[in-house]
Scaffold this motif. Structure first.
Motif, PDB file in Angstrom:
ATOM      1  N   GLY A 136     -62.114   1.273  -8.883  1.00 30.21           N
ATOM      2  CA  GLY A 136     -61.119   1.198  -9.944  1.00 30.21           C
ATOM      3  C   GLY A 136     -59.708   1.331  -9.419  1.00 30.21           C
ATOM      4  O   GLY A 136     -58.749   1.222 -10.175  1.00 30.21           O
ATOM      5  N   THR A 137     -59.589   1.582  -8.107  1.00 31.56           N
ATOM      6  CA  THR A 137     -58.275   1.614  -7.475  1.00 31.56           C
ATOM      7  C   THR A 137     -58.209   0.483  -6.456  1.00 31.56           C
ATOM      8  O   THR A 137     -59.237  -0.066  -6.050  1.00 31.56           O
ATOM      9  CB  THR A 137     -57.990   2.962  -6.769  1.00 31.56           C
ATOM     10  N   ALA A 138     -57.004   0.136  -6.053  1.00 30.72           N
ATOM     11  CA  ALA A 138     -56.808  -0.944  -5.084  1.00 30.72           C
ATOM     12  C   ALA A 138     -57.470  -0.608  -3.752  1.00 30.72           C
ATOM     13  O   ALA A 138     -57.591   0.562  -3.384  1.00 30.72           O
ATOM     14  CB  ALA A 138     -55.315  -1.189  -4.876  1.00 30.72           C
ATOM     15  N   HIS A 139     -57.888  -1.625  -3.040  1.00 29.10           N
ATOM     16  CA  HIS A 139     -58.458  -1.447  -1.692  1.00 29.10           C
ATOM     17  C   HIS A 139     -57.318  -1.535  -0.682  1.00 29.10           C
ATOM     18  O   HIS A 139     -57.339  -2.363   0.221  1.00 29.10           O
ATOM     19  CB  HIS A 139     -59.523  -2.504  -1.425  1.00 29.10           C
ATOM     20  N   ASP A 140     -56.321  -0.668  -0.851  1.00 28.44           N
ATOM     21  CA  ASP A 140     -55.112  -0.680  -0.030  1.00 28.44           C
ATOM     22  C   ASP A 140     -54.694   0.757   0.220  1.00 28.44           C
ATOM     23  O   ASP A 140     -54.314   1.473  -0.713  1.00 28.44           O
ATOM     24  CB  ASP A 140     -54.010  -1.452  -0.768  1.00 28.44           C
ATOM     25  N   LEU A 141     -54.754   1.176   1.467  1.00 33.34           N
ATOM     26  CA  LEU A 141     -54.436   2.552   1.857  1.00 33.34           C
ATOM     27  C   LEU A 141     -53.067   3.004   1.382  1.00 33.34           C
ATOM     28  O   LEU A 141     -52.882   4.169   1.042  1.00 33.34           O
ATOM     29  CB  LEU A 141     -54.527   2.673   3.390  1.00 33.34           C
ATOM     30  N   THR A 142     -52.088   2.109   1.343  1.00 28.06           N
ATOM     31  CA  THR A 142     -50.737   2.520   0.965  1.00 28.06           C
ATOM     32  C   THR A 142     -50.455   2.367  -0.530  1.00 28.06           C
ATOM     33  O   THR A 142     -49.360   2.717  -0.978  1.00 28.06           O
ATOM     34  CB  THR A 142     -49.677   1.742   1.774  1.00 28.06           C
ATOM     35  N   ASP A 143     -51.408   1.864  -1.303  1.00 28.85           N
ATOM     36  CA  ASP A 143     -51.231   1.831  -2.752  1.00 28.85           C
ATOM     37  C   ASP A 143     -51.184   3.287  -3.235  1.00 28.85           C
ATOM     38  O   ASP A 143     -52.091   4.069  -2.932  1.00 28.85           O
ATOM     39  CB  ASP A 143     -52.389   1.097  -3.413  1.00 28.85           C
ATOM     40  N   PRO A 144     -50.137   3.678  -3.956  1.00 30.22           N
ATOM     41  CA  PRO A 144     -49.985   5.099  -4.323  1.00 30.22           C
ATOM     42  C   PRO A 144     -51.186   5.692  -5.055  1.00 30.22           C
ATOM     43  O   PRO A 144     -51.656   6.782  -4.703  1.00 30.22           O
ATOM     44  CB  PRO A 144     -48.735   5.111  -5.196  1.00 30.22           C
ATOM     45  N   VAL A 145     -51.703   5.018  -6.062  1.00 29.38           N
ATOM     46  CA  VAL A 145     -52.814   5.557  -6.843  1.00 29.38           C
ATOM     47  C   VAL A 145     -54.088   5.594  -5.995  1.00 29.38           C
ATOM     48  O   VAL A 145     -54.825   6.580  -6.016  1.00 29.38           O
ATOM     49  CB  VAL A 145     -53.013   4.760  -8.142  1.00 29.38           C
ATOM     50  N   ALA A 146     -54.357   4.543  -5.238  1.00 29.83           N
ATOM     51  CA  ALA A 146     -55.544   4.514  -4.378  1.00 29.83           C
ATOM     52  C   ALA A 146     -55.469   5.608  -3.321  1.00 29.83           C
ATOM     53  O   ALA A 146     -56.464   6.280  -3.033  1.00 29.83           O
ATOM     54  CB  ALA A 146     -55.690   3.145  -3.725  1.00 29.83           C
ATOM     55  N   ASN A 147     -54.288   5.825  -2.740  1.00 29.22           N
ATOM     56  CA  ASN A 147     -54.086   6.841  -1.710  1.00 29.22           C
ATOM     57  C   ASN A 147     -54.329   8.238  -2.284  1.00 29.22           C
ATOM     58  O   ASN A 147     -55.070   9.036  -1.709  1.00 29.22           O
ATOM     59  CB  ASN A 147     -52.663   6.716  -1.145  1.00 29.22           C
ATOM     60  N   ILE A 148     -53.708   8.522  -3.425  1.00 32.60           N
ATOM     61  CA  ILE A 148     -53.869   9.839  -4.051  1.00 32.60           C
ATOM     62  C   ILE A 148     -55.334  10.087  -4.406  1.00 32.60           C
ATOM     63  O   ILE A 148     -55.892  11.148  -4.113  1.00 32.60           O
ATOM     64  CB  ILE A 148     -53.002   9.954  -5.328  1.00 32.60           C
ATOM     65  N   THR A 149     -55.962   9.105  -5.030  1.00 35.75           N
ATOM     66  CA  THR A 149     -57.319   9.289  -5.531  1.00 35.75           C
ATOM     67  C   THR A 149     -58.322   9.444  -4.390  1.00 35.75           C
ATOM     68  O   THR A 149     -59.210  10.297  -4.452  1.00 35.75           O
ATOM     69  CB  THR A 149     -57.704   8.136  -6.474  1.00 35.75           C
ATOM     70  N   ALA A 150     -58.180   8.648  -3.343  1.00 37.70           N
ATOM     71  CA  ALA A 150     -59.076   8.778  -2.187  1.00 37.70           C
ATOM     72  C   ALA A 150     -58.879  10.130  -1.502  1.00 37.70           C
ATOM     73  O   ALA A 150     -59.853  10.789  -1.120  1.00 37.70           O
ATOM     74  CB  ALA A 150     -58.840   7.642  -1.194  1.00 37.70           C
ATOM     75  N   ALA A 151     -57.623  10.554  -1.351  1.00 38.45           N
ATOM     76  CA  ALA A 151     -57.354  11.851  -0.716  1.00 38.45           C
ATOM     77  C   ALA A 151     -57.927  12.991  -1.549  1.00 38.45           C
ATOM     78  O   ALA A 151     -58.493  13.947  -1.005  1.00 38.45           O
ATOM     79  CB  ALA A 151     -55.853  12.037  -0.522  1.00 38.45           C
TER      80      ALA A 151
END
Length: 169
Positions: A136-151
């Motif tokens: 549900g988040t972008a497959h991009d390490l630097t995408d803010p939401v994807a980065n926060i959620t994965a971390a």
């Protein structure tokens, strides 16, 4: 050392080795999936959008395209996925790790020297992002939401919650 203690020590060592191998396998599988784009993944990336700002059915933005909005959007996804964490815990760690800059990159630590620099708001390395990426988040390490959620997903697995992280992790 007793035979029972030796057996327990041997089992613990094997379990640790299997755990490390499992994480490495999961990371490799996630990387392979990321490299093999499907129409569903393309649709997901398109629906998330380049700025990773949620858009409601009426076309209004659910969250602003800034740190406050990224945290709020991440929290909504985290809640839906059962990932613990609070606004305060995310904000505190983001400010320590990147000062709120989604383009921050660490070029000096051991990961960077090995060719895998930490990136984004919560300074995540690519293998960790791949292993803990949240659907549900972008497959991009630097995408803010994807980065926060994965971390936050990683911190939940390792520390119980991002709220329990008070230093580099």
């Amino acid at each position: 050392m007793t035979t029972q203690t030796q057996t327990r020590t041997s089992r613990t060592a094997r379990l640790r080795a299997l755990s490390v191998a499992g994480v490495a396998t999961l990371g490799a599988a996630a990387a392979a999936l990321t490299l093999t784009s499907t129409s569903a993944q393309a649709a997901e990336v398109t629906s998330v959008g380049a700025s990773a700002t949620a858009v409601q059915a009426g076309g209004d933005r659910a969250h602003t395209d800034n740190l406050d909005g990224w945290i709020k959007e991440s929290l909504a996804i985290m809640k839906a996925k059962g990932i613990p964490g609070t606004y305060e815990g995310l904000h505190r760690n983001i400010m320590r790790e990147s000062g709120g800059n989604p383009s921050a990159q660490n070029d000096w630590d051991v990961n960077a020297r090995q060719g895998t620099p930490s990136k984004g708001l919560l300074q995540v390395i690519q293998p960790t992002f791949n292993a803990y990426h949240v659907g549900g988040t972008a497959h991009d390490l630097t995408d803010p939401v994807a980065n926060i959620t994965a971390a936050a997903n990683y911190a939940a697995d390792r520390y119980g919650s991002i709220d329990n992280v008070n230093s580099a992790y």
